[in-house]
Design an enzyme around this catalytic site. Sequence first.
Site, PDB file in Angstrom:
ATOM      1  N   TYR A 153       0.861  -1.190   0.000  1.00  0.00           N
ATOM      2  CA  TYR A 153       0.000   0.000   0.000  1.00  0.00           C
ATOM      3  C   TYR A 153       0.892   1.232   0.000  1.00  0.00           C
ATOM      4  O   TYR A 153       1.882   1.310   0.734  1.00  0.00           O
ATOM      5  CB  TYR A 153      -0.885   0.015   1.250  1.00  0.00           C
ATOM      6  CG  TYR A 153      -1.657   1.303   1.444  1.00  0.00           C
ATOM      7  CD1 TYR A 153      -2.948   1.444   0.959  1.00  0.00           C
ATOM      8  CD2 TYR A 153      -1.089   2.377   2.123  1.00  0.00           C
ATOM      9  CE1 TYR A 153      -3.659   2.623   1.131  1.00  0.00           C
ATOM     10  CE2 TYR A 153      -1.784   3.567   2.301  1.00  0.00           C
ATOM     11  CZ  TYR A 153      -3.070   3.680   1.800  1.00  0.00           C
ATOM     12  OH  TYR A 153      -3.754   4.860   1.974  1.00  0.00           O
ATOM     13  N   GLU A 241      -3.711   7.631  -3.735  1.00  0.00           N
ATOM     14  CA  GLU A 241      -3.652   6.381  -2.965  1.00  0.00           C
ATOM     15  C   GLU A 241      -3.576   5.208  -3.942  1.00  0.00           C
ATOM     16  O   GLU A 241      -4.434   5.061  -4.807  1.00  0.00           O
ATOM     17  CB  GLU A 241      -4.896   6.256  -2.087  1.00  0.00           C
ATOM     18  CG  GLU A 241      -4.913   4.989  -1.249  1.00  0.00           C
ATOM     19  CD  GLU A 241      -6.224   4.843  -0.485  1.00  0.00           C
ATOM     20  OE1 GLU A 241      -6.186   4.566   0.717  1.00  0.00           O
ATOM     21  OE2 GLU A 241      -7.297   5.010  -1.113  1.00  0.00           O
TER      22      GLU A 241
END
Length: 432
Positions: A153, A241
């Site tokens: 991530y 993101e």
Amino acid sequence: MALPVSVRAGAAVRDLALRSTRLRGSFPAVQLTPRRWLNLQEYQSKKLMADHGVTVQRFFVADSADDALEAAQRLKAKEIVLKAQILAGGRGKGTFNSGLKGGVHLTKDPKTVEQLAKQMIGYNLSTKQTPKDGVKVKKVMVAEALNISRETYFAILMDRACNGPVMVGSPQGGVDIEEVAATSPELIFKEEIDIFEGIQDHQALQMAKNLGFKGPLQQQAADQIKKLYNLFLKIDATQVEVNPFGETPEGQVVCFDAKINFDDNAEFRQKEIFAMDDKSENEPIENEAAKYDLKYIGLDGNIACFVNGAGLAMATCDIISLNGGKPANFLDLGGGVKEAQVYQAFKLLTADPKVEAILVNIFGGIVNCAIIANGITKACRELELKVPLVVRLEGTNVHEAQRILNESGLPITSASDLEDAAKKAVASVAKK
């Protein structure tokens, strides 16, 4: 005590600025404040990334089955992924009114892509996040399917506490980062970036190490991180993101899926990006409200809320519910209110057949209460308001505003505070 009010309002409004709240408990220095008014489809976000040198899957966009077939043949990929393009999540488990199940399909045969596209394009896809009847699919993305050997991530966010951008990463990707932050906070890494100096080579390399990239992949990941930061700055993002930020068995670092949030205040210099805003899935009344810089979200109740500020709007919805009523909408006037906006807001509210009362709750800081009062009286007269109207005003020029309302001769019920306003609005509906 948390109130179970307005599930749709909570989901829609809190996503504007409170995604950070779910993260904040685990690393309090990070505070995200993205706004979600600009909606880009997946293929649009990926094109932005590709245009800035970020590695994404090869893909084409098609708006017909024939185009989808041609795209699949042009890809010359071992495996192809076909994805319906709608803004709602949960596409993979959705269903089409054509009978097709799933908005995401894998295949090795371009002919199958054509057959699947025929059952997607022009049909409604229903997921847990769409209206009951689903959303019509107008385009599909035909992309190269890549195997993922490891998922991480990575995100870049604007952090108010640091007065600048912050990188946040975790070697555990492909799942909700909030879940990782709650169960394994030691796997969350963050690094502040000096907005004037920009991201440094050693910072990008350290983040790549923290994400678990090894050998040549480490430098490759660091290069991708720097390109993502360049994208973040160039497009005036509040958040980029990437989840998953992954590696393939062939030794390639790829941004497989991304969410980009933009600073609405930069619209004047990001005209091309904001022109891509996809409003086709909005309710018509939401698009009409946007023409007048009003933020509108329809709910299921019968008491319309006319408020300035998202926080005050949510509080108003909550207190209506606490007093036994049901809010019919969330309508935020914002700060720089003009009399014409007030009129248009009333026009929108009164056009909703569910509305049986209107509660105006204004706290005038930037907002001049007298402008609100003049807009209210004009709207009441010209629209011949037929439902009860409860008004609570406080703040700038409130005494002049109250004089305007009192001398208008209109059947307007004044309230001393928010609690009083909510009780009077609920009571006005109960009398019917």
